[in-house]
Design a protein around this motif. Structure first.
Motif, mmCIF file in Angstrom:
data_model
loop_
_atom_site.group_PDB
_atom_site.id
_atom_site.type_symbol
_atom_site.label_atom_id
_atom_site.label_comp_id
_atom_site.label_asym_id
_atom_site.label_seq_id
_atom_site.Cartn_x
_atom_site.Cartn_y
_atom_site.Cartn_z
ATOM 1 N N THR A 1 0.835 -1.209 0.000
ATOM 2 C CA THR A 1 0.000 0.000 0.000
ATOM 3 C C THR A 1 0.863 1.250 0.000
ATOM 4 N N GLY A 2 1.912 1.246 0.831
ATOM 5 C CA GLY A 2 2.793 2.402 0.893
ATOM 6 C C GLY A 2 3.492 2.666 -0.423
ATOM 7 N N ILE A 3 3.940 1.605 -1.094
ATOM 8 C CA ILE A 3 4.623 1.763 -2.383
ATOM 9 C C ILE A 3 3.683 2.354 -3.427
ATOM 10 N N ILE A 4 2.436 1.861 -3.476
ATOM 11 C CA ILE A 4 1.472 2.378 -4.453
ATOM 12 C C ILE A 4 1.180 3.854 -4.191
ATOM 13 N N PHE A 5 0.913 4.200 -2.936
ATOM 14 C CA PHE A 5 0.641 5.597 -2.599
ATOM 15 C C PHE A 5 1.870 6.459 -2.877
ATOM 16 N N GLY A 6 3.067 5.942 -2.528
ATOM 17 C CA GLY A 6 4.280 6.712 -2.726
ATOM 18 C C GLY A 6 4.587 6.968 -4.185
ATOM 19 N N LEU A 7 4.420 5.933 -5.025
ATOM 20 C CA LEU A 7 4.684 6.094 -6.454
ATOM 21 C C LEU A 7 3.728 7.106 -7.088
ATOM 22 N N VAL A 8 2.452 6.991 -6.736
ATOM 23 C CA VAL A 8 1.465 7.928 -7.305
ATOM 24 C C VAL A 8 1.753 9.346 -6.837
ATOM 25 N N GLU A 9 2.058 9.491 -5.535
ATOM 26 C CA GLU A 9 2.326 10.825 -4.980
ATOM 27 C C GLU A 9 3.594 11.426 -5.569
ATOM 28 N N ALA A 10 4.556 10.592 -5.955
ATOM 29 C CA ALA A 10 5.784 11.100 -6.571
ATOM 30 C C ALA A 10 5.556 11.503 -8.023
ATOM 31 N N CYS A 11 4.643 10.794 -8.702
ATOM 32 C CA CYS A 11 4.401 11.080 -10.121
ATOM 33 C C CYS A 11 3.569 12.340 -10.334
ATOM 34 N N THR A 12 2.616 12.606 -9.438
ATOM 35 C CA THR A 12 1.696 13.729 -9.675
ATOM 36 C C THR A 12 2.376 15.091 -9.704
ATOM 37 N N PRO A 13 3.354 15.400 -8.809
ATOM 38 C CA PRO A 13 4.019 16.702 -8.965
ATOM 39 C C PRO A 13 4.841 16.784 -10.238
ATOM 40 N N LEU A 14 5.362 15.655 -10.704
ATOM 41 C CA LEU A 14 6.093 15.652 -11.980
ATOM 42 C C LEU A 14 5.151 15.975 -13.134
ATOM 43 N N ILE A 15 3.934 15.387 -13.088
ATOM 44 C CA ILE A 15 2.944 15.670 -14.126
ATOM 45 C C ILE A 15 2.591 17.153 -14.105
ATOM 46 N N GLY A 16 2.362 17.688 -12.888
ATOM 47 C CA GLY A 16 2.055 19.114 -12.770
ATOM 48 C C GLY A 16 3.186 19.981 -13.272
ATOM 49 N N TRP A 17 4.421 19.565 -12.979
ATOM 50 C CA TRP A 17 5.595 20.309 -13.434
ATOM 51 C C TRP A 17 5.647 20.390 -14.952
ATOM 52 N N PHE A 18 5.446 19.261 -15.623
ATOM 53 C CA PHE A 18 5.559 19.226 -17.077
ATOM 54 C C PHE A 18 4.372 19.923 -17.757
ATOM 55 N N LEU A 19 3.218 19.864 -17.121
ATOM 56 C CA LEU A 19 2.082 20.608 -17.679
ATOM 57 C C LEU A 19 2.336 22.112 -17.572
ATOM 58 N N GLY A 20 2.884 22.489 -16.396
ATOM 59 C CA GLY A 20 3.309 23.869 -16.186
ATOM 60 C C GLY A 20 2.248 24.905 -16.486
ATOM 61 N N LEU A 21 2.665 25.945 -17.117
ATOM 62 C CA LEU A 21 1.823 27.107 -17.354
ATOM 63 C C LEU A 21 0.663 26.810 -18.284
ATOM 64 N N TYR A 22 0.818 25.891 -19.224
ATOM 65 C CA TYR A 22 -0.188 25.672 -20.262
ATOM 66 C C TYR A 22 -1.523 25.191 -19.710
ATOM 67 N N ALA A 23 -1.472 24.316 -18.692
ATOM 68 C CA ALA A 23 -2.728 23.762 -18.183
ATOM 69 C C ALA A 23 -2.942 24.096 -16.718
ATOM 70 N N SER A 24 -2.153 25.016 -16.171
ATOM 71 C CA SER A 24 -2.234 25.294 -14.742
ATOM 72 C C SER A 24 -3.615 25.778 -14.318
ATOM 73 N N GLN A 25 -4.215 26.659 -15.101
ATOM 74 C CA GLN A 25 -5.517 27.199 -14.744
ATOM 75 C C GLN A 25 -6.579 26.109 -14.723
ATOM 76 N N TYR A 26 -6.527 25.222 -15.714
ATOM 77 C CA TYR A 26 -7.484 24.124 -15.791
ATOM 78 C C TYR A 26 -7.326 23.184 -14.603
ATOM 79 N N ILE A 27 -6.074 22.863 -14.260
ATOM 80 C CA ILE A 27 -5.819 21.945 -13.155
ATOM 81 C C ILE A 27 -6.323 22.532 -11.843
#
Length: 206
Positions: free
Chosen positions: A51-77
């Protein structure tokens, strides 16, 4: 001379800020994991780690996704992330509550699950980590090492979710057949809290 110009001190402050951010973002995952652990029949340490690994992997990926989306989709997110998180947690919580109310017979060891499906854990992890995606969007405009930050967030979340599952192991027997009901209510409360916090920020902004 400004003390923040010293590289070592600046790096130390960045570490402190990253750890505080990671612990803050892991709180929802911790609470959800406690509820998940309480539902299971004395979950083993291996299940807590899973359970910890699944939560940790997802939690680590989401800020990376937000980072790469950046300014283009920030308002939508920022406009929709809290509604998505609320909807996922509310549906999962309601499902658990309904299942607990349908079960009118005494819960037995045979009828109590020993593990959650990977799909259920991933959906719960995504719902509790969408705020990390928005954080990632904000970090895109700062001079931070996003990969180091995401890794730290993921590790802290993995630890907290594992601890939450283990705590739920000992809470579950005390709650008995009410564990699934309370676990569902915990998810619903987390969802409403996420929605409330975002709407409160919106009201302050207006």
């Amino acid at each position: 001379m400004c003390i923040w110009n010293h590289p070592a001190e600046a790096m130390l402050m960045n570490l402190y800020a990253t750890l505080i951010l990671a612990f803050a973002l892991s709180m929802d995952a911790f609470a959800a994991a406690v509820g998940k652990g309480a539902v299971l029949h004395r979950p083993r340490f291996r299940e807590a780690i899973r359970t910890g690994i699944i939560f940790g992997l997802v939690e680590a990926c989401t800020p990376l996704i937000g980072w790469f989306l950046g300014l283009y989709a920030s308002q939508y997110i920022m406009e929709w992330d809290h509604w998505i998180a609320f909807s996922l947690l509310f549906m999962l919580g309601c499902r658990m509550v309904i299942e607990s109310l349908k079960n009118n017979v005494q819960t037995t060891v045979e009828s109590t699950p020993f593990r959650h499906s990977s799909t259920t854990l991933v959906i719960t992890a995504i719902a509790t980590s969408l705020d990390a995606m928005v954080i990632g969007v904000g970090l895109a405009f700062l001079q931070v090492d996003i990969f180091h930050t995401a890794m730290t967030i993921g590790i802290i979340t993995m630890i907290m979710a594992t601890l939450g599952m283990l705590i739920g192991r000992y809470i579950g027997p005390l709650l008995g057949k009410r564990a699934e009901l309370i676990g569902g209510l915990i998810l619903i409360i987390i969802g409403f809290n996420i929605l409330f916090e975002h709407l409160k920020l919106f009201m302050y902004a207006v």
